[in-house]
Structures are given as structure tokens and as C-alpha cells.
Design a protein around this motif. Structure first.
Motif, PDB file in Angstrom:
ATOM      1  N   ASP A 143      21.960  27.242 -18.008  1.00 22.24           N
ATOM      2  CA  ASP A 143      22.188  26.753 -16.662  1.00 22.24           C
ATOM      3  C   ASP A 143      23.577  27.130 -16.168  1.00 22.24           C
ATOM      4  OD1 ASP A 143      22.391  25.436 -14.322  1.00 22.24           O
ATOM      5  OD2 ASP A 143      22.324  23.426 -15.148  1.00 22.24           O
ATOM      6  N   SER A 197      25.934  24.170 -14.937  1.00 17.94           N
ATOM      7  CA  SER A 197      26.612  23.186 -15.772  1.00 17.94           C
ATOM      8  C   SER A 197      27.367  23.826 -16.932  1.00 17.94           C
ATOM      9  CB  SER A 197      25.613  22.155 -16.304  1.00 17.94           C
ATOM     10  OG  SER A 197      24.836  22.719 -17.336  1.00 17.94           O
ATOM     11  N   SER A 198      27.268  25.144 -17.106  1.00 12.37           N
ATOM     12  CA  SER A 198      27.921  25.715 -18.277  1.00 12.37           C
ATOM     13  C   SER A 198      29.377  26.088 -18.015  1.00 12.37           C
ATOM     14  CB  SER A 198      27.136  26.920 -18.797  1.00 12.37           C
ATOM     15  OG  SER A 198      27.112  27.932 -17.843  1.00 12.37           O
ATOM     16  N   LEU A 199      29.847  25.920 -16.764  1.00  5.75           N
ATOM     17  CA  LEU A 199      31.265  26.155 -16.483  1.00  5.75           C
ATOM     18  C   LEU A 199      31.891  24.842 -16.020  1.00  5.75           C
ATOM     19  CD1 LEU A 199      30.910  29.455 -14.430  1.00  5.75           C
ATOM     20  CD2 LEU A 199      31.543  29.247 -16.814  1.00  5.75           C
ATOM     21  N   ASN A 200      33.074  24.543 -16.525  1.00  5.12           N
ATOM     22  CA  ASN A 200      33.770  23.324 -16.133  1.00  5.12           C
ATOM     23  C   ASN A 200      34.209  23.417 -14.675  1.00  5.12           C
ATOM     24  OD1 ASN A 200      35.418  21.127 -15.820  1.00  5.12           O
ATOM     25  ND2 ASN A 200      36.512  21.409 -17.744  1.00  5.12           N
ATOM     26  N   ALA A 201      33.670  22.518 -13.832  1.00  7.44           N
ATOM     27  CA  ALA A 201      33.889  22.605 -12.391  1.00  7.44           C
ATOM     28  C   ALA A 201      35.339  22.380 -11.997  1.00  7.44           C
ATOM     29  CB  ALA A 201      32.991  21.601 -11.676  1.00  7.44           C
ATOM     30  N   ARG A 202      36.132  21.773 -12.879  1.00  8.09           N
ATOM     31  CA  ARG A 202      37.512  21.445 -12.528  1.00  8.09           C
ATOM     32  C   ARG A 202      38.502  22.514 -12.953  1.00  8.09           C
ATOM     33  NH1 ARG A 202      37.596  16.467  -9.558  1.00  8.09           N
ATOM     34  NH2 ARG A 202      35.416  15.961  -9.717  1.00  8.09           N
ATOM     35  N   MET A 203      38.011  23.577 -13.555  1.00  9.56           N
ATOM     36  CA  MET A 203      38.943  24.618 -14.011  1.00  9.56           C
ATOM     37  C   MET A 203      38.711  25.894 -13.204  1.00  9.56           C
ATOM     38  SD  MET A 203      38.704  24.007 -18.085  1.00  9.56           S
ATOM     39  CE  MET A 203      39.792  25.240 -18.740  1.00  9.56           C
ATOM     40  N   ARG A 204      39.804  26.647 -12.997  1.00 11.24           N
ATOM     41  CA  ARG A 204      39.653  27.912 -12.309  1.00 11.24           C
ATOM     42  C   ARG A 204      39.124  28.955 -13.285  1.00 11.24           C
ATOM     43  NH1 ARG A 204      44.722  29.738  -9.839  1.00 11.24           N
ATOM     44  NH2 ARG A 204      45.578  28.811 -11.701  1.00 11.24           N
ATOM     45  N   TYR A 246      37.313  28.626  -8.040  1.00  5.66           N
ATOM     46  CA  TYR A 246      36.620  27.642  -8.875  1.00  5.66           C
ATOM     47  C   TYR A 246      35.140  28.006  -8.970  1.00  5.66           C
ATOM     48  CZ  TYR A 246      40.739  24.706  -8.809  1.00  5.66           C
ATOM     49  OH  TYR A 246      41.997  24.221  -8.985  1.00  5.66           O
ATOM     50  N   HIS A 258      32.388  26.570  -8.296  1.00  5.83           N
ATOM     51  CA  HIS A 258      31.441  26.249  -7.221  1.00  5.83           C
ATOM     52  C   HIS A 258      31.480  27.247  -6.085  1.00  5.83           C
ATOM     53  CE1 HIS A 258      34.301  24.747  -4.190  1.00  5.83           C
ATOM     54  NE2 HIS A 258      35.025  24.396  -5.235  1.00  5.83           N
ATOM     55  N   GLN A 259      32.476  28.140  -6.090  1.00 10.30           N
ATOM     56  CA  GLN A 259      32.558  29.133  -5.030  1.00 10.30           C
ATOM     57  C   GLN A 259      31.700  30.364  -5.308  1.00 10.30           C
ATOM     58  OE1 GLN A 259      36.937  28.632  -5.379  1.00 10.30           O
ATOM     59  NE2 GLN A 259      36.959  29.026  -3.193  1.00 10.30           N
TER      60      GLN A 259
END
Lengths: 582, 310
Positions: A403, A406-413, A455, A457-458
Motif C-alpha cells: 500500500d 501507508s508505507s511512507l511516513n506522512a510526517r517525513m519529507r 511530503y 501526500h503530494q
């Protein structure tokens, strides 16, 4: 006589950033007894069209312009009450998920009788009789008894049959089905599609079938409309569209479908679907960072085996008790044996719950095996306790997850996400060097230059999966496990990711373990395949051999369920970007 | 680089949905402005208050029990809200008292949040016996009303410390008592979110890379579970201020020499029936305005951050 026609319909969702137009100038028509497919990738606007016809748009969405005609009457300008009467009575709807489209607190008899009585005014007795007839028609055995049951007492396929019966209650002239088989298993999908086909012919009902799946389109539709980016690209007979697509988007979409019948080197590149930079052509592993200072103290075994799994078992406790005899376990993986040679791609295929992901998690050390051993680079890694040594081996083995959301931490660049493994394993002398490596890796997986500062989500799903691959490469692994890496992606994006994985494997001489439920994808990617069911490997064979002469009955069964895409042409397709944007 | 970084974060915030919803919600704007005004007045008490109420030399018993000048001729124009039984200016008392109340409120929210986040993260991430133990302690604590726990701690402290020292340390005892009774909500919320987050694939990706547990918990999971804390914190701030006022009203909080809003209300309460209504009414009204505006702002924040309500 035309049953339903939309004329230049546009649908918009007003928001504080202005009007978001989800559907632009779409015109099509449906005849009685005909199935029209609307196909497109996520965000194409295909479901929005279906919802707009029966005025079930999510607020604040609305029809901005255009007309909808039903039985030679205009219906888009009717009052709310008139539209409500049309729904169910004249136009039925089948939704995607049979789990949620039935009321769990009522028996299906109550739900059917209520709907029939509302639309046909047959009274209690008459409605009941009609309900039994309908359930018989949709193929529910023993309807007199079964109609007293609640939805949860039916299987997924049976429930979708009930939903179809419910849609037929008002004797509609048109049925709109929104991804009716997406939530179902392959074997059930075929039965439902056959049923819908049969009902349309028998009752002379028109149907609009919204789906993302070309296999479903090929199976049942008479005509198909292809949507992309909120516009209608092409509409015509299914045979003609699949066999001889005219529009470049349709051409590229069809060429991106993994072919079940033969293996191809690469999928054609579809540049306008996503911003992708092709990986640079000349790539010299010996001079590149990824090839440098490989840890050659760890050698593959003499016969080239990099990973060997011996009698691997995994059990999960499903109910606990203080008494040992009362504890219950689920054996997710039972006595699995296989070995992977350096440089090959090893596939594991099976339905959900067959234990294929559990194997991947045991190999990477996320789960501790219940019994059995994992040998990697000649060492039993499941038995090492010494932390630095474990890390040294773990570094050689990385994983790409299913997925991308969810496999990337949303709070990290992105920069920090990819740099983390490099810095943690001290693979770069300084922070600056690590940043250079990250930029290089991002380029290698085809990301734009400015991606590092953003980030997750972009980015779109496909781009996130590329970032995920870059992170996996950042430890300089020799062995890459891909757990359903493309099952959450659209088919054209899937093709690009599969291309990328193939390229990386060749350039970096990676060994891959590729897990998927999708046989055509397996055929395109793997050298050898293990077929799994209920935690056991039933058949392990060379890919070509498995597809031409399957030995085990279950393998034969799986192969028979693959969508037939015989209509699709085999001619090579070249796609230009300008044609679509113009 | 750090500068452009924080700039872009700020820009992101102002372009985001939260700021948009804030600017377009009159309730949020008004409650935020009242809260901000209260904070501003309270923390500039030393500058704007007409009298220093801690300075015993400045208090004249002759000025005691004066009503506000705009209600009666007996009033003195120096004391716009009247004076209490000691001759202290009520307006100055409210300003200084609010300062103490808000200080106690903020400190206990921060301490509760730190304890709660740490225990919640530990319980959620480790699971098993540690989780069971921490959550049972939380359950036991929840079965006592917060005020009772605070009373208990205050009582114990009173017994342990000599009287003069206790008055001096009263404010810290209060903060400690209120913080200890407030951590449970934070711990439960964080634990729930952590248990959802720890099964996500980015955590597994960290494990495959080989990162140790504490790095995964602190660097990866923690930042992803913090946003509900702001909502709980805001609403908890209002209830912490109320708890402080209640304790002081019951006489176990701030002493009359360094009064908080609750102490002022208690002092005035004794004179309420003899017609001296101003001593208790004005501090009471100040408390209501402060708590109400913080609460309304917290409610708005909860709704704005809840994707289901949008």
C-alpha cells in the motif's frame, strides 16, 4: 428506441478553490437489453456519471450543464420527489460492496417485500410471492427458507445476488452497476457477470456497468465507453474498442494490461499518464554508489543459492486460554521449502489468506518462524542473535510494500525517508554525501528533481511506490522482496512500476521474490513460480511451464479463472502525448 | 535551509483547511479572541493592574468592603470593581488571580500530556503485560473523580510539609495534583492511535531497515499520533482551570495571600449573604468567560480536525 441518453453532461464539485469539474461533456446512450461498460482509471469520473444519472451525487456535487434523457423524457430537471419515484422503480442500482449495501438488521425478506410493495403495490402476499420469484431468478437456492435469513448469513457472492434481486424489485428498465464484482473473488465474479448478462437479455433491461477492469468489460459488455481525466475518450462496440482502439489513450491503456498468454520484455511507456522520467540508459554498476563496497564477505552458496527456506512453519494464536489444550492456533504456513538462486525472480502466487505474505514477513524477520529455518547468503539468519551481525544481513534484504499510502511516513519529507536507511547503516561518510545519494536514487527510480523536498501526500500512488522502491534500494540490498507491489495501483501505473522493477533488476543484478495474486503479472515478472493454497506450496515450476502445462488441479483452476482478453490485438502500439492533451 | 523550511510549513498552515475553517467560523474567531484577551490581560497584570495585591503595605483596611463606585455613592473611584474584606482592589485581584489560574492550568496540561503521551506510547507499542499494567492503573484512576485525587494529594502534602512551606509550595502541589489526575485521557487516546499506526507498512519498513524500537516509536510513530493531543489539551485546559478553582474554593488550593480566581470566589462567598455581592460575582464572571471561551474554541478545534464531520 433509446432507453437512456446523456447529452454533453458536465458535473462539478464547488469548493473553496473554485469549481472542480469531475465530468466534462460526456454523451452516450443505452439501448434496452444492452450492457454499456464505462471503463477508466481512478479519478476518471466514471462513478460520478453513474451517480448523476439517478441524482445520487455526493453533495456539493451537481450537474453544471447538459441533459439526461430517459425514455424520451428529460429527467435531470425533475423535482426531488419525481426523481425519487424514478429511482428503484425505473432505474435500479447495484453498488460495489455487498457487505454494506444491505441493511444488516433486517432479513432479506423484509428488505425485498418493503421495496416490492413500495414500487408495485402488490400487497403483502403478492410481494412475498414476487420476492421468492426474484430470488429464484438470481440463483439463490431454496429461496423460501433463505429469505428469512439476515445478510450476514450469506456469502459475498450470494449477498451480491440479493443486491441484484433488490435492484430488480421495481422491474426497472435500466440498471446502473458500479463496480459490482470488485469486492468478490475471481471465481464468484464470473458467476455474477453471467447472471447479469442473462437477466439483461431475458428482461430486456439496459445496463450501465462502471468498472476499472478490462477483463470484466471484455467478458460481458456490448459496447464500452472509455473515460480519462473526466472526459470521454472513445465509445464503441467492445470488440472494436478492445481489438482496434482508435484513441491513443485507449491504445496505451490496453497495451498496459499484463497479458496472460505470453511474456513480453517491457510494457510500452505511457508518458502522459504520470510525470515520469525514464531511467538513464547508460548505467554502470561498478562505478555507481549502489555497486560500491558490496559486502563480499557474504557469499552466495556454490550452486548460486541466495535464499533457502527449509520446513518453514508459522502459526498464529487465535484464542488464548490458560490451559494449553484449549488454546487454538491457525497454521498460516505449513512446512514450506524452496530456494532462490542469485539473479532470478521467484514468484509466489495464491489467493488471499494463502500465507504468501506471511512467508515474506518471516524471511525479512518481521515475524519469528514457529519452526523451520531461513538460510540467507549461506547463514541461518533466523538463528542469529548478535545485533550487528543481524543488521549486516538484514541490510542485504529489503522489501517493497503493497500500500503506497501507508508505507511512507506522512510526517517525513522524501529526502529524510530515503536518507534514513543510509544514515542508520552508515553507508555515507557525511550527511551531504547521503543527500547526494538520495538525489541519485530518486533519479534512478524516475522521480522529478524537486521531489526530495516534498511530503508523501503530494504524490500519486505510482510515484509513492517509486519512492518506496528508492528507500528499499538505499541499503544497497542484493535481495528485494516485493509484496503485491502493484495491486493498489491503476493498470497503466502498474505497467510503469513493473518496468522499473525489471530495469532495476537487470542493472543492479538484484534477486527478487515477487508476491502477487495476479497471474498475468506473475507471468510477466517471474522466472519460477510457487502456487500456494492454505499455507502450502502445491506446485513449484518454471513460469512458462506452469502456464502451458499446469500439473496440480488448483493451478489449473486458477489459470482457468484468468480473464480472457483474446480480443485484444497484439500489434505493438506507439503512443504520443500530444494526441490526448490536444 | 531551516528558515525556508519553517517558512514553507507556515505557508502550508495558512493554505490548509484548518486555517480556512478558522477564518470562516465566527464562533472560532470570537472564542479565540476572548481567550487571547484573557491571556493578555492576565499576563500583563504586573503592568496594568492599578494595585499590587501582594504588597501588604499598600493595603489599607479603611478601604475594606467598598462597593463598585458606579453602583453606590459609598464607592471609591480608585476601585472600579470595589474592594474585598481586606481592602484589596477586586479588579487587580482578578488580573493577578487569573494569572495564577492560567499558569496552573497550562502547567498541569503540559505535565499531564507528557506523562500521558509517554505511558500511552509505551503501552500501545509494547503491548502485552506492560500495556495491561498501565491500562489497569488508568482504569483504577478513572474510577476516582479527579477532584478527589487532587484533594488526596493535597491532603498528604499538607501533612508532610510544615505550614509556612506548604503555603509557599501550594501552587506546585496544585499543579502536581491536577496533572496526576489528568493523564489518563492522553494515555488512552495515544495508545489507541499507536495501536493503529504500528501495524501500518511504514513501521514495518522501518523494521526491515533494521531500525531499533525506540527510534521507530519516537521518530516514526509519535509524530503521526500527536494531532488529537491539541484537541484534548485545549478542552483539558478549561477543566484544569475549573479544578484549580474548585480546589481553591474548597480551601485546599491557593492561600488567601496569593489568591487565584477560586480563592477570590471563596473569600467573597462568605460575604455574599450580607449583601456584598461584588466580591464574589466579578471573579466568578471572569472565570466563566475564560473557561467558556477556551471550551468553545476546543470544541471547534475538535470538529475542524475530525475528517468525519467535514
Amino acid at each position: 428506441m433509446t432507453l437512456l441518453a446523456t447529452k454533453n453532461i458536465s458535473i462539478g464539485f464547488p469548493s473553496r478553490h473554485g469549481m472542480f469539474v469531475a465530468v466534462k461533456d460526456v454523451s452516450f446512450s443505452v439501448e434496452p437489453g444492452e450492457i454499456l461498460g464505462i471503463v477508466g482509471e481512478s479519478g476518471a469520473g466514471k462513478s460520478t456519471v453513474g451517480n448523476a444519472i439517478i441524482s445520487l451525487l455526493q453533495p456539493p456535487g451537481k450537474v453544471i450543464s447538459g441533459e439526461v434523457w430517459f425514455n424520451s423524457k428529460r429527467i435531470d430537471n425533475l423535482s426531488v420527489e419525481q426523481k425519487r419515484r424514478l429511482r428503484g422503480k425505473k432505474i435500479g442500482m447495484i453498488f460495489q460492496d455487498p457487505q454494506t449495501s444491505l441493511d444488516p438488521l433486517k432479513t432479506i425478506k423484509q428488505q425485498l417485500v418493503e421495496t416490492i410493495d413500495l414500487h408495485l403495490r402488490l400487497g403483502r402476499k403478492g410481494s412475498e410471492k414476487r420476492a421468492i420469484e426474484l430470488l429464484e431468478q438470481v440463483g439463490i437456492p431454496d429461496p423460501q427458507l433463505r429469505m428469512h435469513h439476515y445478510p450476514h448469513q450469506f456469502s459475498g457472492g450470494m449477498r451480491q445476488r440479493v443486491v441484484i434481486a433488490l435492484a430488480l424489485c421495481g422491474e426497472p428498465e435500466l440498471i446502473i452497476a458500479d463496480e459490482p464484482t470488485t469486492a468478490l473473488d475471481v471465481s464468484v465474479q464470473k458467476q455474477i457477470l453471467d447472471l447479469m448478462r442473462k437477466l439483461c437479455i431475458e428482461k430486456n433491461v439496459g445496463m450501465i456497468l462502471v468498472t476499472h477492469d478490462m477483463g470484466v468489460i471484455a467478458e460481458v459488455t456490448d459496447r464500452v465507453a472509455v473515460m480519462y481525466n473526466s472526459k470521454l475518450m472513445e465509445i464503441g462496440d467492445t470488440k472494436q474498442i478492445l481489438g482496434n482502439p482508435q484513441h491513443p489513450y485507449t491504445q496505451s491503456l490496453i497495451s498496459a494490461i499484463p497479458r496472460p498468454d505470453k511474456r513480453i520484455e517491457r510494457f510500452p511507456l505511457v508518458t502522459y499518464i504520470e510525470d515520469v522520467i525514464e531511467p538513464q540508459d547508460e548505467f554502470d554498476l561498478s562505478s555507481h554508489w549502489l555497486g560500491q563496497s558490496r559486502d563480499f564477505s557474504m557469499q552466495v552458496e556454490e550452486d548460486g543459492t541466495i535464499l533457502q527456506v527449509k520446513d518453514l512453519c508459522m502459526r498464529f494464536q487465535i484464542s488464548n486460554s490458560i490451559f494449553k489444550s484449549k488454546r487454538r492456533y491457525l497454521d498460516a504456513v505449513k512446512m514450506v521449502n524452496f530456494s532462490i538462486k542469485e539473479g532470478e525472480t521467484f514468484g509466489i502466487v495464491g489467493e488471499s489468506g494463502s500465507g504468501k505474505s506471511t512467508i515474506a514477513r518471516m524471511v525479512t524477520g518481521l515475524y519469528q518462524p514457529y519452526s523451520g529455518a531461513v538460510h540467507f547468503l549461506g547463514k541461518e539468519i533466523s538463528a542469529i542473535n548478535h545485533t550487528p551481525q543481524v543488521l549486516a544481513y538484514r541490510r542485504q534484504m529489503q522489501m517493497v510494500f503493497q500500500d503506497p499510502f501507508s508505507s511512507l511516513n506522512a510526517r517525513m519529507r522524501v529526502m529524510d525517508i530515503v536518507a534514513e536507511p543510509i544514515l542508520f547503516h552508515k553507508l555515507a561518510a557525511s550527511k551531504e554525501e547521503a543527500q547526494h545519494i538520495v538525489l541519485d536514487l530518486l533519479k534512478l527510480v524516475g522521480m522529478a528533481d524537486d521531489a526530495y523536498a516534498k511530503y508523501p501526500h503530494q504524490f500519486s500512488g505510482g510515484q509513492r511506490q517509486r519512492i518506496s522502491i528508492a528507500r528499499a534500494l538505499a541499503t544497497r540490498p542484493r535481495f528485494l522482496i516485493c509484496d503485491e507491489p502493484t495491486s493498489a495501483l491503476d493498470v497503466s501505473v502498474q505497467a510503469q512500476i513493473l518496468n522499473l522493477l525489471k530495469d532495476l533488476q537487470q542493472e543492479l543484478n538484484l534477486t527478487m521474490m515477487f508476491i502477487s495474486h495476479d497471474l498475468p503479472v506473475i507471468r510477466q515478472m517471474c522466472d519460477r513460480v510457487a502456487v500456494m493454497q492454505h499455507g502450502q506450496i502445491l506446485e513449484l515450476a518454471e513460469t512458462e511451464q506452469l502456464f502451458s502445462e499446469p500439473q496440480h488441479n488448483y493451478s489449473k483452476h486458477l489459470l482457468s479463472l484468468m480473464p480472457k482478453l483474446d480480443m485484444i490485438t497484439e500489434r505493438p502500439i506507439t503512443v504520443t502525448a500530444q494526441a490526448v492533451q490536444g | 535551509m531551516a528558515n525556508t523550511n519553517s517558512n514553507s510549513k507556515l505557508r502550508q498552515f495558512f493554505a490548509g483547511d484548518l486555517w480556512y475553517s478558522f477564518v470562516h467560523s465566527p464562533v472560532a474567531l470570537i472564542s479565540f479572541m476572548i481567550t487571547a484577551l484573557c491571556l493578555l490581560l492576565a499576563f500583563s497584570a504586573q503592568v496594568i493592574a492599578p494595585f499590587d495585591i501582594f504588597d501588604l503595605a499598600a493595603i489599607d483596611l479603611m478601604d475594606a468592603d467598598l462597593p463598585p463606585p458606579w453602583t453606590s455613592d459609598e464607592g471609591d473611584s480608585r476601585f472600579i470593581l470595589g474592594t474585598d474584606d481586606q481592602g484589596r482592589d477586586i479588579w487587580s485581584g482578578i488580573l493577578y488571580g487569573a494569572q495564577i489560574s492560567i499558569f496552573v492550568g497550562f502547567s498541569s496540561v503540559i505535565i499531564s500530556a507528557i506523562i500521558g503521551i509517554a505511558l500511552g506510547l509505551l503501552a500501545g507499542y509494547k503491548g502485552g503485560r506492560i500495556d495491561s499494567f498501565i491500562m489497569r492503573v488508568a482504569d483504577i484512576q478513572l474510577s476516582f473523580p479527579a477532584i478527589l485525587i487532587a484533594l488526596l494529594i493535597d491532603g498528604v502534602m499538607r501533612g508532610l510539609l510544615p505550614r509556612e512551606l506548604h503555603d509557599e509550595l501550594a501552587i506546585y502541589v496544585l499543579i502536581f495534583a491536577i496533572s496526576i489526575s489528568g493523564w489518563v485521557q492522553y494515555a488512552r487516546t495515544i495508545r489507541g492511535s499507536v495501536m493503529v499506526e504500528k501495524h501500518k507498512e511504514y513501521v514495518q519498513a522501518g523494521q526491515v531497515i533494521g531500525l531499533p524500537q525506540h527510534i521507530i516509536a519516537l521518530r516514526h510513530i509519535l509524530p503521526n499520533v500527536l494531532s488529537p493531543i491539541f484537541v484534548i489539551g485545549t478542552i483539558h485546559l478549561a477543566s484544569a482551570i475549573i479544578t484549580e478553582a474548585t480546589l481553591s474554593f474548597l480551601g485546599v488550593g491557593m492561600s488567601p495571600t496569593t489568591p487565584s480566581l477560586g480563592t477570590l470566589i471563596r473569600i467573597g462567598n462568605e460575604y455574599l449573604l450580607s449583601g456584598e455581592w461584588w466580591i464574589t460575582l466579578f471573579p466568578g464572571a471572569a472565570l466563566v468567560i475564560l473557561v467558556l471561551s477556551v471550551n468553545i474554541f476546543g470544541d471547534w478545534l475538535r470538529d475542524a480536525l475530525n475528517p468525519k464531520l467535514q
